[in-house]
Scaffold this motif. Structure first.
Motif: not given
Length: 537
Positions: A331-344, A381-396
Motif C-alpha cells: 500500500l505504501l507502494c500504491a500511495l507513492t507510485m499511483l499519483p506519479l502514474t497520473a502525472i507521468l 506500481f507494478f515495478y516497485l510492487g514486484r521488488d517488495i515481494l521479492v524482498r519478502v522471499f529473500y527474508a524467508l
C-alpha cells in the motif's frame, strides 16, 4: 537505550544516508541525460550509445551495483570477521576478479562487431541502422574496460559498506555523471559552443564513450582511496587462495551473479526488438531515466527500512505481523507510485519538453519520447510492487522462487515484446515489461498465500482497486489543468513550462490523496510521517 532501539535507529540513519546519496546521484544522472539529449537528440549517436552501453552497463549494474552479488558476498563475509582480516581477503578477491574480467575486456574489444550484431540485429537491415552499428562498435571498444571497473566498483561497495561506510559508496556514481558532462562540455567549448556543429556529432560519440569510461574509473579510484585509508586493502596482486574468507566469498559470489544476471536479460530482449525501430533505443533510454529518478528515490524510502523488518518476522510465529508488513509495503507502494502514474501519463509531453527539448533534441524528438514515458508511468506500481515481494522471499530465505519466476519471465517478455511491438511500436516494449511485472506479482502473491497460511488478498485488492480509481480521477484533473494552462498561457518560456507541470501535479496529488483519505488507511499516516521526517532533516 535498548539494543533493539539502537539497531532500529542505526537502520533509520543508514536508510537516510542511502536515500540522500541516491537523490544526489539520481539528480546528476538526469542532468547527464539532459546534456546527452541536448547534444545528440534521438539521432544515431544516442541510439548507438544505447546499444554499445548494453554489455558494459549490464556488468556495471550486475557486478558494481549496491545489493549486487559482489557487494552482497563481501558484506556478508567481512561483517563477520575482524577488520585485520579484510585487506588480504579483499586484495585476493580483487586479483582474481581483475584477471577474469581482463579476459572479458579483451573479448569485448576483439569481438565488438559480433556483440553489437547479437544485441541489435536490426541495425544491419538499413543504411541508417548501419551508421548506428558502426558508431556502436567503436563505442563498445572504448567502454570495454568498464568490465574490469565494474567488478572493482562492486568490491569497493561491499568492502566499504561492511565497515559501515555508506555515504561515499552511495554518492560515487555522481563522479561518473560529472565525467560525462565534463567531457561533452569540453568538446563543445573546443568547437565554439555550437552543439549543432556536424563535427560535434562526429566526435561526440567517441567522447561520450570515453567520458563514460573515465567516469567509471573515477568512481573506482574514489572508493579505492577510501579503502586504503581505512586499511581495507589496496590494488596489488595477492593470491591467498587458501584463505577461508576468500573461499566463502567465491562460493556466494558465483550463484548470486548467475541469479542476478537473469533479471537483466529482459532488458536485452527489449533492445533486441528495439533495434528494428528507428530511434527506439534512445527513446527508451531517455524516458527510462525520467521514470527511474523518482522511482529510485522513493523505493529507497520504502525498501531500505522494510528489508530488516521482513527478516525479523520470518519465523512462523511472526507470520501474522509479516502479513501486515507485506500489506504495508504494497500500500505504501500504491500511495507513492499511483499519483506519479497520473502525472507521468497526463503530463508526459510537458515533462519531456521541459527536461530534454533544447538544441539537438527538438519537438519531433519530444513526440517520440513522450509516449514511451507515458507507458513507463503506467507501470510504476507494478515495478516497485514486484521488488517488495521479492524482498519478502529473500527474508524467508527463499531465493529460488524469484529466480524461477525470472526464468519464466524471460520467455513471457519475449512473447509480449513480439506481439505488443507490432501494436504499439516502442511503447509496446514497455507494456511488455509491465505485463511481466504484473504476472510476477500475481505468482508471488499466490505462492506467499499458500506458504503463509493465507493472505487477505481480496481485501487488499479492493483497496488497491479503489486507489486505481483515484488515479484515474487524479489523471483527469491533471490533464484538464494542463490543457487549460496551455490554452490560456502557453509554454513559450521556462517559467510557463514549469508551471504547466507543477500546478497540474499539485491537482493530481490533491485529488488522489483526498480520495485515498476516505479509506482511512494507516499506511497513509505512515507515509505522511516519513515525508515529514525527511523534510525536517
Amino acid at each position: 537505550m535498548s539494543e533493539n532501539q539502537a539497531s532500529r535507529r542505526s537502520l533509520t540513519g543508514i536508510a537516510g544516508i542511502v536515500a540522500v546519496a541516491t537523490l544526489i546521484s539520481k539528480v546528476f544522472g538526469l542532468v547527464r541525460e539532459q546534456v546527452v539529449a541536448a547534444a545528440f537528440g534521438v539521432g544515431p549517436v544516442a541510439n548507438a550509445y544505447a546499444f554499445a552501453y548494453i554489455i558494459p552497463g549490464f556488468l556495471l549494474i550486475l557486478l558494481g551495483g549496491i545489493n549486487g552479488p559482489f557487494h552482497s558476498a563481501l558484506v556478508s563475509v567481512l561483517s563477520r570477521r575482524d577488520k585485520s582480516e579484510a585487506a588480504p581477503l579483499v586484495e585476493t578477491v580483487t586479483t582474481l576478479v581483475t584477471g577474469l574480467l581482463l579476459l572479458v575486456t579483451i573479448v569485448l574489444v576483439i569481438l565488438a562487431p559480433f556483440f553489437i550484431d547479437l544485441v541489435a540485429p536490426g541495425l544491419a537491415t538499413s543504411a541508417e541502422g548501419e551508421e548506428v552499428r558502426l558508431i556502436a562498435i567503436r563505442q563498445l571498444r572504448i567502454m570495454a574496460p568498464m568490465a574490469i571497473l565494474a567488478g572493482l566498483i562492486g568490491i569497493g561497495f561491499g568492502t566499504l559498506n561492511a565497515s559501515d561506510q555508506y555515504w561515499l559508496p552511495g554518492i560515487s556514481p555522481l563522479f561518473s555523471s560529472l565525467a560525462v558532462i565534463g567531457s561533452l562540455g569540453i568538446l563543445a567549448l573546443s568547437l565554439g559552443g555550437d552543439l549543432l556543429n556536424p563535427e560535434y556529432a562526429r566526435l561526440g560519440g567517441m567522447v561520450l564513450a570515453g567520458g563514460t569510461l573515465f567516469g567509471a574509473l573515477l568512481q573506482w579510484l574514489v572508493q579505492l582511496y577510501a579503502q586504503a585509508r581505512s586499511r581495507l586493502g589496496t590494488f596489488r596482486p595477492r593470491f591467498e587462495l587458501s584463505n577461508p574468507g576468500v573461499q566463502e566469498v567465491l562460493r556466494i559470489m558465483g550463484p548470486a551473479t548467475l541469479s542476478s544476471g537473469m533479471l537483466h536479460i529482459n532488458v536485452y530482449t527489449d533492445l533486441f526488438f528495439a533495434s528494428y525501430i528507428a530511434n527506439a533505443a534512445a527513446a527508451l533510454k531517455y524516458a527510462n531515466h525520467i521514470a527511474l529518478t523518482p522511482l529510485g528515490i522513493i523505493s529507497n524510502m520504502i525498501l531500505v527500512p522494510m528489508l530488516p523488518v521482513f527478516s525479523r518476522l520470518a519465523a512462523p510465529e511472526n507470520w501474522e505481523e509479516l502479513k501486515t508488513r507485506i500489506r504495508q509495503g504494497l500500500l505504501l507502494c500504491a500511495l507513492t507510485m499511483l499519483p506519479l502514474t497520473a502525472i507521468l501519463v497526463t503530463l508526459s509531453t510537458p515533462i519531456v519538453r521541459l527536461i530534454y527539448q533544447r538544441y539537438a533534441f527538438d519537438e519531433a524528438a519530444s513526440d517520440i519520447v513522450a509516449p514511451v514515458l507515458m507507458a513507463y508511468g503506467l507501470g510504476m506500481f507494478f515495478y516497485l510492487g514486484r521488488d517488495i515481494l521479492v524482498r519478502v522471499f529473500y527474508a524467508l530465505g527463499d531465493g529460488n522462487t524469484p529466480f524461477r519466476i525470472s526464468l519464466i519471465n524471460i520467455f513471457i517478455n519475449a512473447g509480449l515484446d513480439f506481439f505488443l511491438i507490432n501494436l504499439f511500436q516502442t511503447p509496446g516494449l514497455v507494456f511488455a515489461t509491465i505485463g511481466v511485472n504484473l504476472i510476477s506479482m500475481v505468482i508471488m502473491l499466490w505462492v506467499l498465500n499458500n506458504r503463509l497460511n493465507g493472505l487477505p488478498l481480496l481485501h487488499w485488492s479492493k483497496i488497491i482497486a479503489f486507489l486505481f480509481i483515484g488515479t484515474v480521477f487524479a489523471g483527469i484533473g491533471s490533464w484538464g489543468i494542463s490543457q487549460l494552462w496551455e490554452l490560456w498561457l502557453g509554454y513559450d518560456n521556462l517559467i510557463l513550462q514549469i508551471g504547466q507541470i507543477v500546478f497540474p501535479s499539485l491537482v493530481a496529488f490533491s485529488i488522489f490523496f483526498l480520495i485515498a483519505s476516505w479509506l482511512k488507511l494507516p499506511e497513509l499516516n505512515i507515509l505522511i510521517e516519513r515525508v515529514k521526517s525527511k523534510v525536517k532533516r
